[in-house]
Design a protein around this motif. Structure first.
Motif, PDB file in Angstrom:
ATOM      1  N   ASP A 137      47.126  58.130  25.384  1.00 39.57           N
ATOM      2  CA  ASP A 137      47.786  57.609  24.194  1.00 39.57           C
ATOM      3  C   ASP A 137      46.995  58.154  23.012  1.00 39.57           C
ATOM      4  N   ILE A 150      46.170  57.179  37.572  1.00 38.27           N
ATOM      5  CA  ILE A 150      45.032  56.706  36.781  1.00 38.27           C
ATOM      6  C   ILE A 150      44.000  56.006  37.660  1.00 38.27           C
ATOM      7  N   VAL A 184      57.015  58.978  32.183  1.00 40.63           N
ATOM      8  CA  VAL A 184      56.920  57.742  31.420  1.00 40.63           C
ATOM      9  C   VAL A 184      57.700  57.948  30.122  1.00 40.63           C
ATOM     10  N   GLU A 225      54.659  63.348  31.449  1.00 40.07           N
ATOM     11  CA  GLU A 225      54.356  63.322  32.884  1.00 40.07           C
ATOM     12  C   GLU A 225      53.491  62.084  33.156  1.00 40.07           C
ATOM     13  N   THR A 226      53.663  61.486  34.327  1.00 40.39           N
ATOM     14  CA  THR A 226      52.800  60.351  34.671  1.00 40.39           C
ATOM     15  C   THR A 226      51.537  60.886  35.331  1.00 40.39           C
ATOM     16  N   LEU A 227      50.486  60.131  35.174  1.00 38.63           N
ATOM     17  CA  LEU A 227      49.224  60.532  35.788  1.00 38.63           C
ATOM     18  C   LEU A 227      48.805  59.444  36.764  1.00 38.63           C
ATOM     19  N   PRO A 284      44.673  54.259  26.218  1.00 41.50           N
ATOM     20  CA  PRO A 284      43.472  54.622  26.969  1.00 41.50           C
ATOM     21  C   PRO A 284      43.210  56.120  27.029  1.00 41.50           C
TER      22      PRO A 284
HETATM   23  P1  GDP Z   1      50.497  51.113  23.784  1.00 40.12           P
HETATM   24  O1  GDP Z   1      50.772  49.879  24.590  1.00 40.12           O
HETATM   25  O2  GDP Z   1      51.388  51.201  22.588  1.00 40.12           O
HETATM   26  O3  GDP Z   1      49.058  51.250  23.428  1.00 40.12           O
HETATM   27  O4  GDP Z   1      50.928  52.371  24.714  1.00 40.12           O
HETATM   28  P2  GDP Z   1      50.072  53.245  25.766  1.00 40.12           P
HETATM   29  O5  GDP Z   1      50.488  54.643  25.641  1.00 40.12           O
HETATM   30  O6  GDP Z   1      48.611  52.982  25.624  1.00 40.12           O
HETATM   31  O7  GDP Z   1      50.597  52.716  27.187  1.00 40.12           O
HETATM   32  C1  GDP Z   1      50.351  51.399  27.612  1.00 40.12           C
HETATM   33  C2  GDP Z   1      49.915  51.369  29.056  1.00 40.12           C
HETATM   34  O8  GDP Z   1      50.907  51.939  29.893  1.00 40.12           O
HETATM   35  C3  GDP Z   1      48.652  52.159  29.362  1.00 40.12           C
HETATM   36  O9  GDP Z   1      47.472  51.453  29.068  1.00 40.12           O
HETATM   37  C4  GDP Z   1      48.820  52.447  30.841  1.00 40.12           C
HETATM   38  O10 GDP Z   1      48.309  51.367  31.588  1.00 40.12           O
HETATM   39  C5  GDP Z   1      50.316  52.506  31.037  1.00 40.12           C
HETATM   40  N1  GDP Z   1      50.716  53.912  31.195  1.00 40.12           N
HETATM   41  C6  GDP Z   1      51.097  54.782  30.223  1.00 40.12           C
HETATM   42  N2  GDP Z   1      51.331  56.009  30.743  1.00 40.12           N
HETATM   43  C7  GDP Z   1      51.057  55.929  32.081  1.00 40.12           C
HETATM   44  C8  GDP Z   1      51.076  56.864  33.175  1.00 40.12           C
HETATM   45  O11 GDP Z   1      51.380  58.055  33.043  1.00 40.12           O
HETATM   46  N3  GDP Z   1      50.738  56.389  34.406  1.00 40.12           N
HETATM   47  C9  GDP Z   1      50.399  55.098  34.618  1.00 40.12           C
HETATM   48  N4  GDP Z   1      50.086  54.697  35.838  1.00 40.12           N
HETATM   49  N5  GDP Z   1      50.347  54.203  33.611  1.00 40.12           N
HETATM   50  C10 GDP Z   1      50.670  54.591  32.362  1.00 40.12           C
END
Ligand code: GDP
Ligand code: MN
Length: 392
Positions: A212, A103, A43, A99-101, A199
């Motif tokens: 995050d 979720i 990501v 790395e992506t997870l 999250p």
């Molecule tokens: P924000 O929008 O600035 O709060 O950034 P975040 O880091 O919270 O990312 C926003 C959203 O992207 C998250 O709530 C996740 O749903 C999605 N996301 C971020 N990283 C991943 C990941 O590694 N895997 C998946 N499936 N979703 C991700």
């Protein structure tokens, strides 16, 4: 002071809070190399001092290093506008490649100072990933709160209660309890005013990971943390706020007004707000010069107010104590002359050397109306606003 996600992640790592594997990049090529090292599916996350990046296109999931390079290239050098930034947005100078997870569930966990009870409060909710403000508004019962004790800290049984409220899988309960305890130590050890994990995710294989991270450091305690003070990124700040910070002044920008206000003290700022409203206008900003202002700082304060493009008229409302009125007057006159300022000014100064201050302003040849008190300042402001073309 705000710091970037990748910096917050480094702090979490140090305290043993699980985070995704990630590295920060300043160029698209670096982004590609990092993605290769991590294994392709990553990501790409814009590093800015604002949340809401996901919805604004600042978080991109990709499958290959080449795609990571492309997305990083598209983000770097642009300005990201999210609902937490102004219309001008904030510059993207770095991206984090993580790395992506997989979720399974998105949860919410944060720690803030609760001023009413005078202690840090842990807030947890099963409604993670979305706007917590919305949850607080529409379903406040879905936010679980536990206060830590300023002396004892957060006990393990409290941390366990929170983990239970988050509804994590049984096999993750112990790790989540530890994560919450560790996060609380991050908060207190580093004098944070906010630590927010949104999250906090439960993965398909039942690990609990901070996906995050947002950390805000208490400005007044930064002197105790020189290492953290170095994390400041002035480019993320409004340029005028940045200048005010550098001069140890406190500047607050307000939307929609046209009166620039120079005050000393928060109480006087409130009273000045009332005067401005009474005169039929709104403040464009507040600049608090505090108690111990020398002439140079007054000059800088005045220039900051003038450089705010919304300001059409300046209201100076001071109670001169340690900051003497004559020094303030000299600072105003020097700055106005140096910058060739033609803006009309209303000045109310009482206290130490107020008469001398009024004399300096009166003899300056500037467009200044001196007011004897608050009521007089409101009158004078109203008058000047009419001259400028009515109230707004
Ligand atoms: P924000 O929008 O600035 O709060 O950034 P975040 O880091 O919270 O990312 C926003 C959203 O992207 C998250 O709530 C996740 O749903 C999605 N996301 C971020 N990283 C991943 C990941 O590694 N895997 C998946 N499936 N979703 C991700
Ligand atoms: Mn988030």
């Amino acid at each position: 002071m705000n710091i970037h996600e990748y910096q917050a992640k480094e702090i979490l790592d140090k305290y043993g809070v699980p985070t995704p594997r990630a590295e920060v990049a300043s160029t698209a090529t670096e982004a590609k190399d990092i993605a290769s090292r991590i294994g392709g599916r990553v990501v790409v996350k814009a590093q800015v001092h604002a949340g809401g990046r996901g919805k604004a296109g600042g978080v991109k999931l990709v499958d290959t290093p080449e795609q990571a390079q492309k997305e990083a290239g598209a983000l770097l050098g642009t300005r990201l506008v999210t609902k937490q930034t102004g219309v001008a947005g904030v510059p993207v100078e770095k991206v984090m490649i993580a790395e992506t997870l997989d979720i399974k569930d998105e949860l919410y966990l944060s720690i803030v100072i609760d001023g009413d009870i005078g202690a840090p409060v842990v807030m947890a909710s099963t409604e993670g990933g979305m706007d917590i403000e919305e949850v607080a508004e529409n379903a406040p019962e879905k936010i679980f709160r536990v206060a830590g004790d300023p002396l004892i800290g957060l006990t393990t049984y409290h941390a366990r209660d929170i983990a239970l409220a988050l509804g994590v899988p049984a096999e993750a309960l112990r790790a989540t309890t530890k994560l919450i305890t560790d996060l609380y130590r991050v908060f207190t050890d580093n004098d944070c005013s906010l630590v927010e994990i949104n999250p906090l995710v439960v993965t398909e294989d039942n690990r609990v990971v901070a996906l995050d991270a947002k950390i805000t450091l208490e400005d007044d305690a930064l002197f105790r943390h020189p290492d953290l003070a170095r994390l400041r990124d002035g480019n993320q700040q409004d340029p005028l706020e940045r200048r005010a910070d550098a001069a140890d002044l406190s500047y607050v920008k307000l939307d929609g007004g046209r009166v620039g206000c120079m005050v000393n003290g928060a109480g006087l700022a409130m009273a000045t707000m009332d005067i401005t409203k009474t005169a039929g206008a709104d403040p464009a900003n507040f600049l608090d010069i505090g108690g111990s202002a020398d002439q140079e700082r007054i000059e800088e304060a005045f220039k900051i107010i003038m450089d705010d493009e919304d300001v059409e008229i300046i209201l100076v409302n001071l109670f001169a104590g340690i900051a003497r009125a004559d020094i303030v007057a000299q600072g105003i006159v020097a700055a106005a002359k140096e910058t060739n300022a033609q803006l009309p000014m209303v000045v109310a100064m009482r206290g130490t050397n107020a008469e001398e201050g009024a004399r300096i302003l009166g003899e300056s040849g500037l467009n200044i109306t001196a007011a004897p008190d608050l009521a007089g300042a409101a009158e004078a402001l109203k008058h000047k606003l009419l001259e400028l073309g009515g109230a707004n």
